[in-house]
Design a protein around this motif. Structure first.
Motif, PDB file in Angstrom:
ATOM      1  N   ARG A   1      21.338  13.453 -69.133  1.00  0.00           N
ATOM      2  CA  ARG A   1      21.490  14.346 -68.319  1.00  0.00           C
ATOM      3  C   ARG A   1      20.437  15.301 -67.438  1.00  0.00           C
ATOM      4  O   ARG A   1      20.993  15.126 -66.578  1.00  0.00           O
ATOM      5  CB  ARG A   1      22.678  15.166 -68.620  1.00  0.00           C
ATOM      6  N   ALA A   2      19.853  15.601 -68.884  1.00  0.00           N
ATOM      7  CA  ALA A   2      18.498  15.974 -67.903  1.00  0.00           C
ATOM      8  C   ALA A   2      16.928  15.309 -67.300  1.00  0.00           C
ATOM      9  O   ALA A   2      16.449  16.132 -65.637  1.00  0.00           O
ATOM     10  CB  ALA A   2      17.893  16.863 -68.765  1.00  0.00           C
ATOM     11  N   VAL A   3      18.019  14.135 -67.186  1.00  0.00           N
ATOM     12  CA  VAL A   3      17.041  12.726 -66.429  1.00  0.00           C
ATOM     13  C   VAL A   3      16.775  12.288 -65.414  1.00  0.00           C
ATOM     14  O   VAL A   3      17.053  12.269 -64.404  1.00  0.00           O
ATOM     15  CB  VAL A   3      16.173  11.961 -67.469  1.00  0.00           C
ATOM     16  N   ARG A   4      18.549  12.029 -65.275  1.00  0.00           N
ATOM     17  CA  ARG A   4      18.693  11.131 -64.248  1.00  0.00           C
ATOM     18  C   ARG A   4      20.460  11.887 -64.510  1.00  0.00           C
ATOM     19  O   ARG A   4      21.000  12.191 -65.772  1.00  0.00           O
ATOM     20  CB  ARG A   4      19.384   9.664 -64.401  1.00  0.00           C
ATOM     21  N   PRO A   5      21.534  12.044 -63.303  1.00  0.00           N
ATOM     22  CA  PRO A   5      22.552  11.982 -63.002  1.00  0.00           C
ATOM     23  C   PRO A   5      23.125  11.596 -63.421  1.00  0.00           C
ATOM     24  O   PRO A   5      23.549  10.165 -63.621  1.00  0.00           O
ATOM     25  CB  PRO A   5      23.244  12.692 -61.714  1.00  0.00           C
ATOM     26  N   LEU A   6      24.272  12.130 -64.301  1.00  0.00           N
ATOM     27  CA  LEU A   6      24.953  10.835 -65.194  1.00  0.00           C
ATOM     28  C   LEU A   6      26.365   9.695 -64.803  1.00  0.00           C
ATOM     29  O   LEU A   6      26.265   8.781 -65.297  1.00  0.00           O
ATOM     30  CB  LEU A   6      26.067  11.341 -66.515  1.00  0.00           C
ATOM     31  N   PRO A   7      26.707  10.238 -63.675  1.00  0.00           N
ATOM     32  CA  PRO A   7      27.657   9.652 -63.154  1.00  0.00           C
ATOM     33  C   PRO A   7      26.855   8.364 -62.201  1.00  0.00           C
ATOM     34  O   PRO A   7      27.319   7.841 -61.230  1.00  0.00           O
ATOM     35  CB  PRO A   7      28.072  10.481 -61.293  1.00  0.00           C
ATOM     36  N   THR A   8      25.407   8.866 -62.163  1.00  0.00           N
ATOM     37  CA  THR A   8      25.318   7.131 -61.806  1.00  0.00           C
ATOM     38  C   THR A   8      24.597   5.917 -62.376  1.00  0.00           C
ATOM     39  O   THR A   8      23.890   4.908 -61.851  1.00  0.00           O
ATOM     40  CB  THR A   8      23.808   7.827 -60.657  1.00  0.00           C
ATOM     41  N   VAL A   9      24.421   6.438 -63.824  1.00  0.00           N
ATOM     42  CA  VAL A   9      24.523   5.240 -64.489  1.00  0.00           C
ATOM     43  C   VAL A   9      25.688   4.490 -65.174  1.00  0.00           C
ATOM     44  O   VAL A   9      26.237   4.960 -65.631  1.00  0.00           O
ATOM     45  CB  VAL A   9      24.565   6.581 -65.975  1.00  0.00           C
ATOM     46  N   ASP A  10      25.401   3.737 -64.258  1.00  0.00           N
ATOM     47  CA  ASP A  10      26.399   2.498 -64.572  1.00  0.00           C
ATOM     48  C   ASP A  10      26.184   1.582 -65.400  1.00  0.00           C
ATOM     49  O   ASP A  10      27.569   1.041 -65.780  1.00  0.00           O
ATOM     50  CB  ASP A  10      26.710   1.850 -62.562  1.00  0.00           C
TER      51      ASP A  10
ATOM     52  N   ALA B   1      30.923   7.915 -71.643  1.00  0.00           N
ATOM     53  CA  ALA B   1      32.202   7.857 -70.572  1.00  0.00           C
ATOM     54  C   ALA B   1      32.989   9.260 -70.281  1.00  0.00           C
ATOM     55  O   ALA B   1      33.156   9.266 -69.295  1.00  0.00           O
ATOM     56  CB  ALA B   1      33.199   6.663 -71.268  1.00  0.00           C
ATOM     57  N   ALA B   2      33.184   9.554 -71.229  1.00  0.00           N
ATOM     58  CA  ALA B   2      33.596  11.476 -70.709  1.00  0.00           C
ATOM     59  C   ALA B   2      32.983  11.821 -70.183  1.00  0.00           C
ATOM     60  O   ALA B   2      33.487  12.786 -69.413  1.00  0.00           O
ATOM     61  CB  ALA B   2      34.027  11.816 -72.412  1.00  0.00           C
ATOM     62  N   HIS B   3      31.459  11.681 -69.784  1.00  0.00           N
ATOM     63  CA  HIS B   3      31.477  11.982 -68.640  1.00  0.00           C
ATOM     64  C   HIS B   3      30.988  11.994 -67.616  1.00  0.00           C
ATOM     65  O   HIS B   3      29.901  11.717 -67.008  1.00  0.00           O
ATOM     66  CB  HIS B   3      29.175  12.621 -69.524  1.00  0.00           C
ATOM     67  N   GLY B   4      31.354  10.697 -67.770  1.00  0.00           N
ATOM     68  CA  GLY B   4      31.113   9.783 -66.105  1.00  0.00           C
ATOM     69  C   GLY B   4      30.335   8.567 -65.731  1.00  0.00           C
ATOM     70  O   GLY B   4      29.950   8.732 -64.353  1.00  0.00           O
ATOM     71  N   ALA B   5      29.473   8.386 -66.513  1.00  0.00           N
ATOM     72  CA  ALA B   5      29.387   7.132 -66.859  1.00  0.00           C
ATOM     73  C   ALA B   5      29.273   6.162 -67.531  1.00  0.00           C
ATOM     74  O   ALA B   5      30.519   5.957 -68.066  1.00  0.00           O
ATOM     75  CB  ALA B   5      27.685   8.194 -67.349  1.00  0.00           C
TER      76      ALA B   5
END
Length: 340
Positions: free
Chosen positions: A128-137, A156-160
């Motif tokens: 999360r400190a490196v990449r926004p989690l919702p952008t990790v598809d 998955a619980a954090h939107g990734a």
């Protein structure tokens, strides 16, 4: 007058898992990292007992003492690499917490769930400190054990994670894992990869959770902008550790002292150094995770940079998470009390 010792609370696996649902594991491990950075938390010398089991498999017992914000304790975590073939979890263990004043043990709890959850929480907090989690598809998963399941569930619980490409040396395990994911995380498309290379090349994030001691993932498999979570021992080859644009560890002292892992062997050979040390011809680790999570890492991580997150595993995270679980257990009156 002699004071009677207080009862010893025991929390079994079901109780620990239920109580963990009321705890934010990312907040717990981040708080512990920041505590270490501020000298309010830390770890003591770890102990490792290793042996060869009668079936020839590598077995070990690790003892990780630590303290966090006034909580003191240790994790004992044991494992045998052949356990999955027996239908058993690879790792099992206990966590002990102590009274701050008397040093008496006040709680014993099943440790495998907390160990898996804190490991995944460290990975996800660092990611999360490196990449926004919702952008990790797209995620590649190497190895299909408890760590893989726990990591994917927390991501998955954090939107990734919209799709997961899964590879395991055992095709039946890959198939069973895929079926389990489709049932438990129906929002994720699961594909069984034919080989690790195709899985890694297709993913923004690779999650390595195997038991291999033979490096096999080279740097040229990693796409631009990808993150390699090197949770297990030696999936990453030398050029991944030495050549990625950013390399983070949780604790350089622990990493550099352990020659059972490649990065520790590179350190002993003078080919890798810690964040605070420069040496000619050596790869300098860019920062520890406490620096990254505190926002103090100064180098920009560009969208095309490849990043390796290489956590060793710190007992302070187990104690931090376990202390929150224990506090909830006390509030709720949960657990079995054992006589001393």
């Amino acid at each position: 007058m002699q004071t009677e010792p207080s009862p010893l609370r025991y929390l079994d696996g079901a109780a620990v898992k239920s109580l963990c649902a009321g705890v934010d594991p990312l907040d717990a491990v981040t708080e512990a990292f920041l505590g270490v950075r501020a000298n309010r938390s830390g770890v003591a010398t770890e102990a490792a007992l290793r042996w060869t089991a009668p079936d020839g498999a590598a077995a070990r017992s690790l003892v990780l003492p630590a303290w966090h914000e006034g909580a003191y304790g240790c994790k004992i975590i044991n494992a045998s690499v052949s356990n999955p073939d027996r239908g058993l979890p690879r790792a099992a263990g206990l966590i002990l917490l102590y009274d701050t004043e008397t040093a008496e043990p006040v709680c014993i709890m099943e440790g495998a769930h907390i160990s898996a959850l804190r490991t995944a929480a460290v990975s996800v907090a660092a990611l999360r400190a490196v990449r926004p989690l919702p952008t990790v598809d797209r995620v590649a998963v190497l190895g299909t054990g408890v760590q893989a399941r726990t990591h994917l569930g927390l991501l998955a619980a954090h939107g990734a994670v919209k799709s997961a490409s899964v590879y395991d040396l055992s095709p039946p395990r890959s198939q069973a894992f895929a079926e389990e994911l489709r049932a438990s995380l129906p929002g994720i498309e699961v594909v069984i990869a034919a080989d690790p290379e195709s899985a890694v090349r297709s993913a923004q994030v690779t999650l390595a959770t195997t038991t291999t001691t033979t490096p096999y993932v080279p740097l040229d498999w990693l796409p631009e902008g990808s993150v390699f979570l090197n949770v297990s021992l030696d999936d990453a080859a030398e050029d991944v550790l030495l050549g990625a644009e950013h390399l983070f560890v949780d604790d350089w002292h622990l990493v550099s002292e352990d020659d059972t892992r490649l990065l520790g062997r590179l350190a002993k050979a003078g080919r890798a150094t810690g964040p605070d040390t420069r040496a000619p011809g050596a790869r300098q680790v860019d920062a520890d995770l406490a620096t990254l999570l505190s926002g103090a890492y100064e180098r920009r991580i560009t969208p095309t940079d490849r990043t390796v997150i290489n956590p060793f595993g710190m007992g302070v995270h187990d104690v931090a998470l376990a202390s929150r679980v224990h506090a909830l257990a006390c509030d709720q009156g949960t657990g079995v009390f054992l006589p001393r």
